[in-house]
Design an enzyme around this catalytic site. Structure first.
Site, PDB file in Angstrom:
ATOM      1  N   SER A 202       0.819  -1.224   0.000  1.00 57.05           N
ATOM      2  CA  SER A 202       0.000   0.000   0.000  1.00 57.05           C
ATOM      3  C   SER A 202       0.845   1.262   0.000  1.00 57.05           C
ATOM      4  CB  SER A 202      -0.906   0.020   1.230  1.00 57.05           C
ATOM      5  OG  SER A 202      -1.705  -1.118   1.252  1.00 57.05           O
TER       6      SER A 202
ATOM      7  N   SER B  47       2.467  -2.863   8.363  1.00 57.01           N
ATOM      8  CA  SER B  47       2.422  -3.472   9.698  1.00 57.01           C
ATOM      9  C   SER B  47       3.793  -4.010  10.057  1.00 57.01           C
ATOM     10  CB  SER B  47       1.416  -4.619   9.731  1.00 57.01           C
ATOM     11  OG  SER B  47       0.134  -4.156   9.396  1.00 57.01           O
TER      12      SER B  47
ATOM     13  N   GLU C  96      -2.772 -14.722   1.913  1.00 57.99           N
ATOM     14  CA  GLU C  96      -3.355 -13.889   2.956  1.00 57.99           C
ATOM     15  C   GLU C  96      -4.820 -14.266   3.176  1.00 57.99           C
ATOM     16  OE1 GLU C  96      -3.038  -9.681   2.213  1.00 57.99           O
ATOM     17  OE2 GLU C  96      -3.633  -9.174   4.253  1.00 57.99           O
TER      18      GLU C  96
END
Ligand SMILES: Cc1cc2nc3c(=O)[nH]c(=O)nc-3n(C[C@H](O)[C@H](O)[C@H](O)COP(=O)(O)OP(=O)(O)OC[C@H]3O[C@@H](n4cnc5c(N)ncnc54)[C@H](O)[C@@H]3O)c2cc1C
Lengths: 362, 409
Positions: free
Chosen positions: B134, B166, B249
């Site tokens: 992102s 993250s 994911e």
């Protein structure tokens, strides 16, 4: 039929809105959120000086003597601007309880101070959900012992109205034997506390039927809080709408995706339903109509749902940036939760609404 | 159809139980968290120690081939391990991106010597991996990334910015999606790389999130050099590599919905009173307890179906998006109801209330992020509508245009 506010009432609303836009800024609210202030003193002073907070308090006690319709519009603006002030504790709850249950001497003693904003007051008047085993308050006619329920603004209040059995007790928090326990909350902009009393001088409010007054005050508070909820929800939606016009993905404004248009249309629809119920509640409150319990419960349920939905989806509509501390989305998420539970959760109010409807149908 | 263990599965379960009993520490409370009371550095050190033991026993990647550091096991064995481990105090989230996304991408796409270099230390928790997809202008629309990688001899020079990364603040390596060709349409000009997060020119700034924690970061790249050897898949093949990562994911998310939230509701409802009566007796409370179970168990069962398909050599497809879509919103709804159960007291901070509250309030504050991370609710609905139900996509104007022209528009 005339189901709207008057031009004068809207003028007051506009004045409050400009004052709050200038003073109840994100930065000012964050002073309280992040623990550097216990409330926005400047906003509180202005609301009192403008006669906005005290719109519904009679002039005889230092209020502006306008009425509840005006106070409802003030509440809408307070919710919209996340005002971090003791409006609900001092005005919707405590002042109303003194006004409706106090003796003339009690009213003269306390209401003018509240009206000037010098006395911050709070009240605990029931609510049907309980988590921890209550530590019952004991009142022997003169002194109060025990620990209060959770009180809005309890750490800064100078006056508390508490329900002990079916009686309403007034206690001066500057008196002896008062220990305040400030408690962390999910919405730190509206702080909660408990107060422990040891032989603290206290007195009864004059009324013979404390429980009925408490009920009546809670109904009024439900209407006023519904206006705060509608204001907060409408602002959440505006923020999301504005962002969706600015933000692009896949070469388009995200607001052009039907998924987001429908979501925002749904939020708007729920807000407008809640607003209609809140207006009806305002009418019932202002005219002391027998419909008040039904109208108040309906306003509370509809507005609670609308604000929770608008706040949750407000974050979602922003994507990742909505999940950050810097964006205001979470201030609305926290405030929506606070308002949803502060005078008891939706379920109890929905039950009360059903009770009223069944009673009326009998 | 049978939920009982086969004799082989039962034998594996016994093995796992014995290993966990000998090496792990059982939870004493349902909501006890790994490393409670430790500071971040001490918690990380302890988490790494645990991961090292787990990897040595082969449990870090049960379904991976043995030569890659796995156990050569089945998907069912993976599930059995997870079921048993749930009773133990083990680190959550810290290795999730490594094991769930980063390393599988390395396993699938990297050259053999890189696998030899990265897989073992990654599985053992010595190195932690992040996912750098992102960007400020490329979230749902991941194909719009602008981080630029330019070839320079046998290396690439990277400039740009990632966001919402993250774990980057304690991460060591990342899989990085960058634009290598501005003249191709958006999805065709992308290439995936392994990037060393400690390399010169990488700057990591934590982002303060709405819960008050900082679990994700902005990552800035200024003339960062990446050897060509660290490229994953072909030049211009980044989109395909990314889809393979997201598939991984998809298989691991949804599984993040705890399956015991209804038990927390029951516990709370036994403690709370509504109108002076135990809330547990109230029909409205009971209905919500049932609803919590419906979502949680539904998600768990759908995952079981996916795993069964996997064990038969089939690849679960986009229908697995259902799990995250349901799970994230269920977390929000169930934690909200838990708070409402307690009325005004339910507004108190978790620190004041103790018990289950820190856990439930963390869910309440984290669920809005869960509804966004790894594909928003809306994007997942699009996936279900378009890729499962076969409905036509939205009209797109950005498909067959050189990215350079889109970028100008
Ligand atoms: C807690 C958390 C952890 C994360 N961790 C990582 C990480 O480790 N690595 C990483 O690379 N990324 C990570 N992300 C980023 C995440 O993948 C993106 O935030 C997400 O994909 C959404 O992108 P965005 O934030 O740009 O929002 P946008 O894409 O701008 O979305 C804004 C709104 O538009 C809607 N929207 C967008 N496109 C469409 C469409 N076609 N149709 C309908 N609606 C649409 C979205 O649903 C949303 O409501 C993380 C995010 C969070 C919240």
């Amino acid at each position: 039929m005339n189901f709207d506010f008057s031009d004068d009432q809207r003028l007051l609303q506009d004045a409050v809105r400009s004052m709050l836009a200038e003073n109840s800024t994100s930065q000012a609210v964050r002073e309280v959120l992040e623990g550097r202030a216990t409330y926005c003193a400047k906003v509180w002073r202005n609301l009192n000086e403008m006669g906005a907070a005290t719109a519904a308090l009679p002039e005889a006690y230092g209020g502006a003597g306008l009425g509840y319709l005006e106070l409802c519009l003030v509440a809408e603006e307070a919710g919209r601007h996340l005002a971090a002030v003791p409006l609900s504790s001092s005005i919707y709850l405590a002042a109303e309880a003194v006004l409706r249950a106090g003796s003339e001497a009690q009213k003269q003693r306390w209401l003018p101070g509240i009206a000037q904003g010098e006395v911050i007051a709070t009240a605990a008047l029931g609510g049907s959900e309980r988590y921890r085993a209550p530590q019952p308050l004991a009142f022997d006619g003169q002194r109060l012992d025990g620990t209060s329920p959770v009180l809005l603004d309890g750490a800064i209040a100078q006056l508390a109205i508490l329900q002990v059995g079916t009686e309403l007790i007034l206690v001066d928090l500057n008196g002896p034997g008062v220990k305040r326990i400030a408690l962390p909350t999910v919405d730190p902009t509206r702080p909660l506390a408990q107060i422990a009393f040891t032989a603290t001088p206290a007195e009864r409010l004059a009324t013979a039927d404390g429980a009925a007054v408490a009920r009546r005050v809670l109904d009024g508070a439900a209407v006023l809080l519904a206006f705060e909820q509608v204001g907060g929800a409408a602002r959440s939606l505006e923020l999301a709408r504005d962002y969706s016009l600015e933000r692009k993905a896949f070469g388009r404004q995200i607001g052009s995706f039907q998924a987001l248009k429908h979501k925002m249309a749904d939020i708007y629809t729920r807000i407008e339903l809640a607003r209609a119920h809140a207006y009806y509640g305002a009418w019932a409150l202002a005219s002391d109509a027998p419909e008040l319990p039904r109208a108040a419960a309906a306003a509370r349920v509809a507005a609670t749902r609308a604000f929770l939905f608008a706040a949750e989806e407000g974050i979602e509509l922003h994507g990742g940036i909505g999940f950050t501390w810097e964006m205001d989305c979470h201030l609305y998420y926290r405030r929506a939760r606070h308002l949803a539970q502060v005078i008891g959760s939706e379920h109890a109010w929905r039950a009360r609404l059903a009770d009223e409807l069944i009673k009326e149908a009998a | 159809m049978d939920f009982k263990d086969t004799p082989e599965e039962a034998a594996f379960r016994e093995e796992v139980r014995a290993w966990l009993a000998a090496n792990g520490q059982r939870r004493t409370r349902a909501d006890e968290m790994f490393g409670e009371g430790l500071d971040e550095a001490a918690k990380l050190a302890r988490a790494k120690a645990w991961q090292a033991k787990k990897a040595a026993a082969g449990y870090a990647a049960i379904t991976w081939p043995r030569e890659a550091g796995g156990l050569g096991g089945t998907a069912m064995q993976q599930v059995i391990y997870q079921q048993e481990e749930a009773a133990y105090l083990v680190p959550q989230m810290i290795f999730e991106v490594s094991i769930g996304m980063g390393l599988p991408t390395v396993l699938r796409w990297a050259a053999p010597e890189l696998k030899a270099r990265f897989l073992r230390p990654g599985l053992a928790g010595e190195e932690i991996w992040c996912q750098l997809f992102s960007e400020p202008g490329a979230g749902s629309d991941t194909g719009a990334v602008r981080t630029r990688a330019v070839r320079d001899g046998d290396a690439w020079v990277v400039n740009g910015q990632k966001v919402w990364t993250s774990s980057a603040h304690f991460g060591d390596y990342g899989i990085l999606l960058a634009r290598t060709d501005w003249d191709k349409p958006k999805q065709e000009g992308l290439t995936m790389f392994i990037v060393d997060l400690k390399a010169p020119g990488v700057e990591i700034r934590p982002i303060h999130q709405m819960s008050g924690d900082s679990e994700f970061n902005e990552v800035f790249f200024t003339d960062v050099r990446i050897p060509d050897q660290y490229r994953l898949g072909p030049e211009g093949g980044g989109w395909k590599v990314m889809l393979s990562t997201l598939m991984q994911e998809r298989l691991s998310v949804g599984g993040n919905l705890p399956t015991d939230l209804h038990e927390h509701l029951i516990e709370l409802a036994r403690t709370c009173t509504w109108d002076e009566r135990p809330a547990i007796e109230d029909a409205r409370v009971r209905a919500r307890i049932a609803d919590a179970y419906l979502d949680q168990q539904g998600v768990a069962l759908i995952i079981s179906r996916g795993l069964t398909a996997l064990s038969k050599g089939k690849t679960p497809g986009p229908e697995m998006s259902i799990t995250k879509l349901v799970a994230a919103k269920a977390m929000q709804d169930i934690s909200s109801f838990a708070m409402e159960l307690a009325g005004t007291e339910g507004l108190l901070g978790a620190d004041a209330l103790g018990g289950d509250w820190p856990y439930l309030q963390r869910l309440w504050l984290g669920s809005p992020g869960a509804r966004i991370a790894g594909g928003t609710d809306e994007v997942l609905r699009n996936v279900i509508a378009e890729r499962v139900l076969g409905l036509p996509g939205e009209v797109r104007t950005d498909r067959n245009v050189p990215f350079r022209d889109l970028d100008r528009a």
